[in-house]
Design a protein around this motif. Structure first.
Motif, short mmCIF file in Angstrom:
data_model
loop_
_atom_site.label_atom_id
_atom_site.label_comp_id
_atom_site.label_asym_id
_atom_site.label_seq_id
_atom_site.Cartn_x
_atom_site.Cartn_y
_atom_site.Cartn_z
N GLY A 150 0.76 -1.09 0.08
CA GLY A 150 -0.14 -0.02 0.31
C GLY A 150 0.74 1.34 0.15
N GLY A 151 1.87 1.12 0.68
CA GLY A 151 2.90 2.49 0.73
C GLY A 151 3.55 2.59 -0.55
N GLN A 192 5.40 17.04 6.89
CA GLN A 192 5.25 15.42 7.03
C GLN A 192 6.43 15.10 6.76
OE1 GLN A 192 1.92 14.28 4.56
NE2 GLN A 192 0.58 14.90 6.22
N THR A 193 7.20 15.48 5.94
CA THR A 193 8.37 14.75 5.60
C THR A 193 9.55 15.10 6.28
OG1 THR A 193 8.08 14.89 3.06
CG2 THR A 193 10.23 14.45 3.79
N ASP A 234 3.67 4.82 6.05
CA ASP A 234 4.61 4.15 5.20
C ASP A 234 5.26 5.06 4.16
OD1 ASP A 234 6.55 2.39 4.25
OD2 ASP A 234 4.91 1.14 3.29
N PHE A 235 4.25 5.57 3.44
CA PHE A 235 4.57 6.78 2.33
C PHE A 235 5.07 7.89 2.85
CE2 PHE A 235 2.76 10.60 0.43
CZ PHE A 235 3.66 10.64 -0.73
N ILE A 236 4.83 8.53 4.13
CA ILE A 236 5.48 9.66 4.77
C ILE A 236 6.78 9.11 5.04
CG2 ILE A 236 5.28 11.08 6.62
CD1 ILE A 236 2.40 11.28 6.14
N LEU A 271 8.80 16.53 -1.33
CA LEU A 271 9.99 15.85 -1.14
C LEU A 271 11.15 16.74 -0.59
CD1 LEU A 271 10.33 13.26 -3.99
CD2 LEU A 271 9.24 13.00 -1.67
N HIS A 272 12.17 16.54 0.07
CA HIS A 272 13.16 17.51 0.34
C HIS A 272 14.15 17.29 -0.86
CE1 HIS A 272 11.50 18.01 3.98
NE2 HIS A 272 12.34 17.49 4.87
#
Length: 791
Positions: free
Chosen positions: A26-27, A49-50, A275-277, A357-358
């Motif tokens: 899922g992530g 969040q990142t 998981d995505f974060i 994204l950073h």
């Protein structure tokens, strides 16, 4: 966002790198669907969040979401009242175990830990521990139910085991009895779910039982003896009862799970989003990236950015601005010099930043929010460019011009190439002028000199170049803003061996204006290098001046402190002397009054006078400064420039600054004081000296020369520096001080917020050659100074 530009700028490769950091299907699906956003609030939220995930990863490590299974289909079955299978219930159990693990990871261990934007996700997680524990207790595997799942199941399986033992016992008796001669092999076999014996076909009538199978040749029949038929029937019935009880257990667990359908669904949703974060945070850590600052003014300011797809050990960082004082940047320079990489870096950073994204650049780098990014970048460069190549590029340009607006970023690689240079340059100038007049942020790379002149003569347009070292025929990949690039075609050709007469002939074909322009570029390049060198020297002198100023201030503070201490001690000592003299005088006067009233003999009065004389001599000797003598007599030839000595009369150490004169007088440097002292008042300090290869350098004559560590200052001033800058400077200083046997030493870091002090203390704890360190006491600088002692 323009999908073609995403591909040109290699954003899909960033998505692949991001997906590799996800630990659940899922992530990973979330990662593959990531796209640049245009809403500033959503971009800032994603960046927060990142950043929060990055901080948690640094503190606690990367969490694993490997048990996060998709259970949506199973939840739909529960909603309609269906019973789930063992594998489905097992996946729900694993999901709940992962939920509990991530919930524990998200807790703040210390009371002073600050809350972040991820707390809301962790708060949504409901581990449902009773349900998870019950599923884990009952189901051992996808096809294995525990005996302890129910008492009835345990009883049935005990009966099955007993029946199996009974059947094996009966069959073993037949094998070893009279039927042994009728068997093909002395074994017990299974056919279907029935126990049988392999009987030779010719002895069929000798064995009473049911035939279940025969061999391929027909020579062996598999017969179930009548003695075990009933036992086999009973065993089969027990197996049926076992399956019925298993279905009852699964139905019971399904009913229990159905009570928490919504909680399980929310758990899965929160876990895949986390998981995505955390995949974004892990990618930022892997890239050594930082959070960009966003603005809506179209301003880009990248500080030492590194293209994320290039080798981080070899890539040269670029610093670049756009949209502040100019909105069009023309980058020139030789092939393979880094022009296209600079172009792609800006475009890719914009896409990454707007996707949450950073970016791999220094902190405080700025990015603007663009609705579209248009990129016409050719991945392949060819010496021969055909009309079809030009047509392809022009098709992209036309599509850009039809949709571009003031909120777009446009990137051109070799604009106008592939056709007649004169016409190509004219077209390029016209296109760039159109975009510039509309205030659209644009970057373009080119070889055309006409574009360099256009950038020099047009307000709001700036030149840039990728530096090239003609001596080594290699690019440095440094991007220089404000300076047009030089083609260097003649210089490169000459270095590669092209005959000089051909180069001279080529120069005759240049117009006078072209040649003057190239000479101007050369002068600009030389002026730039000279200015940069002088700027570095000025900065170095300024740093040295600040250091000396700080040292002087610290030395003055030391002297003031010592002076105040000496005055206090002298006043106290003088008070004691005065009080003692007063007491002695009172006693003397009292005695003489007594002598006047009584008839005291002359001898007794003489004894009293002698006692007074001795007491006065004792007091005088006690208060006289005793001049220390050196441990041995020294000659003038014993002293050399740079020798460490102790001035006995002043009780200070210093360094010999001049050779002794005829009277034995020389100058000694004691901190900021330089004083003339006689050799009779000096004592040489014998210090063991350990010199390593690092501190000794061979001269051309083979003699050894001591390093500057022998004259290191007793303190270092780190005020105003960041932790990284301070640690780098402190590391070298401590090495020099340790080699020079200088202990203790003072580190001046100031009080402030305490961040610099804490960073320095963390570094000191890791140094094996440091015996101890402490904050300064009163008079030493208090908490603004750290005192370090070496082993």
């Amino acid at each position: 966002m323009n999908q073609k530009s995403l591909t040109k700028l290699e954003f899909p490769k960033i998505i692949e790198m991001l997906t590799d950091h996800a630990s659940s299907p899922g992530g990973a699906s979330f990662c593959r669907r990531i796209k640049p956003m245009t809403d500033l609030n959503k971009i800032i939220t994603a960046q927060e969040q990142t950043a929060a995930a990055f901080t948690r990863i640094v503190k606690k490590g990367i969490p694993s979401f490997s048990g996060c299974y998709a259970v949506s289909d199973s939840l739909k079955r529960l909603e309609i009242g269906s019973a789930l299978s063992a594998p489905e219930l097992l996946r729900i159990g694993k999901l709940l175990q992962t939920t509990a693990r991530i919930k524990s990871y998200g807790r703040h261990e210390n009371a002073d830990d600050q809350a972040d934007c991820l707390d809301v996700y962790f708060e949504q997680l409901a581990p449902l521990t009773p349900l998870s524990t019950e599923i884990d207790r009952c189901i051992l595997g996808e096809d294995e139910i525990s005996d302890d799942a129910s008492s009835k199941l345990k009883q049935i399986r005990r009966s099955i085991n007993g029946m199996n033992d009974k059947i094996h016992s009966t069959m073993t008796g037949l094998l070893n009895g009279s039927m042994r001669t009728y068997l093909q092999d002395a074994i017990i076999t299974m056919r279907g779910d029935r126990y049988c014996l392999p009987v030779k076909a010719e002895y069929r009538s000798q064995v009473n039982g049911l035939i279940h199978d025969q061999s391929a040749t027909g020579s062996t029949l598999f017969i179930e003896p009548m003695a075990v038929v009933k036992l086999n029937n009973d065993l089969k019935e027990l197996y049926a009862q076992e399956q019925e009880e298993i279905q009852v257990i699964l139905a019971r667990l399904s009913v229990d799970a159905a009570e928490y359908i919504e909680e399980i669904r929310l758990n899965y949703k929160a876990l895949v989003e986390l998981d995505f974060i955390f995949a974004k945070g892990a990618l930022a850590l892997d890239m050594n990236a930082s959070r960009p600052v966003f603005n809506t003014e179209g301003r880009i300011r990248i500080r030492e950015g590194r293209h994320p797809l290039l080798d981080r050990k070899k890539v040269v960082p670029i610093s670049l601005t756009l949209g502040d004082t100019f909105d069009l940047l023309v980058i020139t320079g030789p092939n393979t010099g880094g022009k296209t990489v600079s172009l792609k870096t800006v475009g890719l950073f914009t896409l990454m930043g707007q996707a949450g994204l950073h970016i791999p650049a220094l902190d405080r780098s700025e990015l603007a929010v663009f609705n579209q990014v248009y990129a016409d970048i050719g991945d392949e460069q060819s010496i021969e460019q055909s009309l079809s190549t030009f047509s392809s590029h022009m098709t992209n340009v036309v599509s850009f011009l039809n949709h571009v607006d003031e909120n777009s970023l446009v990137l051109f690689d070799e604009l106008g190439a592939g056709t007649d240079p004169t016409e190509g340059a004219a077209l390029a100038i016209a296109i760039l002028s159109h975009l510039h007049n509309r205030g659209i942020r644009t970057m373009a790379t080119t070889h055309y000199s006409e574009l360099k002149v256009f950038a020099l003569s047009t307000p709001g347009v700036e030149n840039a170049c990728c530096e090239f070292d003609v001596e080594t025929l290699s690019p440095t990949y440094h991007l220089l803003i404000g300076i047009p690039g030089k083609s260097n075609a003649f210089a490169i050709s000459e270095k590669l061996g092209l005959p000089d007469y051909i180069i001279q002939d080529a120069k005759t074909h240049l117009t006078e204006e072209d040649e003057s322009f190239e000479d101007l570029l050369t002068d600009l390049e030389q002026s730039r290098k000279t200015i940069e060198k002088e700027r570095e020297e000025v900065a170095s002198y300024r740093r040295e001046m600040e250091r000396l100023k700080s040292e002087l201030k610290n030395q003055q503070e030391k002297l003031d402190t010592q002076r105040d201490r000496i005055i206090r001690e002298a006043n106290a000592r003088a008070t004691d002397i005065v009080q003692e003299a007063k007491d002695f005088a009172d006693e003397t006067m009292k005695n003489f009054r007594k002598f006047g009233k009584a008839s005291i003999s002359a001898s007794e009065m003489e004894k009293e006078r002698e006692r007074i004389r001795k007491q006065l001599s004792k007091t005088e000797n006690k208060n006289r400064l005793e001049k220390k003598k050196p441990s041995k007599a020294y000659k003038a030839s014993d002293f050399h420039l740079g020798d460490s000595v102790k001035v006995l009369s002043m009780n200070l150490t210093g360094t010999v600054n001049s050779l002794p004169d005829a009277k034995g007088n020389l100058f000694v440097q004691m901190g900021i004081l330089r004083s003339q002292v006689n050799i009779s008042d000096l004592e040489l300090i014998e210090e063991p000296l350990t010199v390593t290869a690092k501190q000794m350098r061979k001269t051309s004559s083979g003699k050894m020369k001591m390093g500057k560590s022998m004259h290191v200052s007793p303190e270092i001033n780190l005020l105003g520096k960041t932790v990284d800058e301070a640690v780098a400077e402190l590391d070298k200083y401590l090495d020099d001080a340790y080699i020079a046997h200088l202990s203790p030493v003072r580190i001046v870091h100031g009080k402030g917020t305490g961040a610099l002090r804490n960073g320095i203390h963390q570094y000191l704890r890791r140094q094996k050659h440091i015996k101890s360190f402490r904050l300064g006491a009163f008079g030493e600088g208090d908490a603004g100074v750290t005192i370090v002692e070496f082993k």
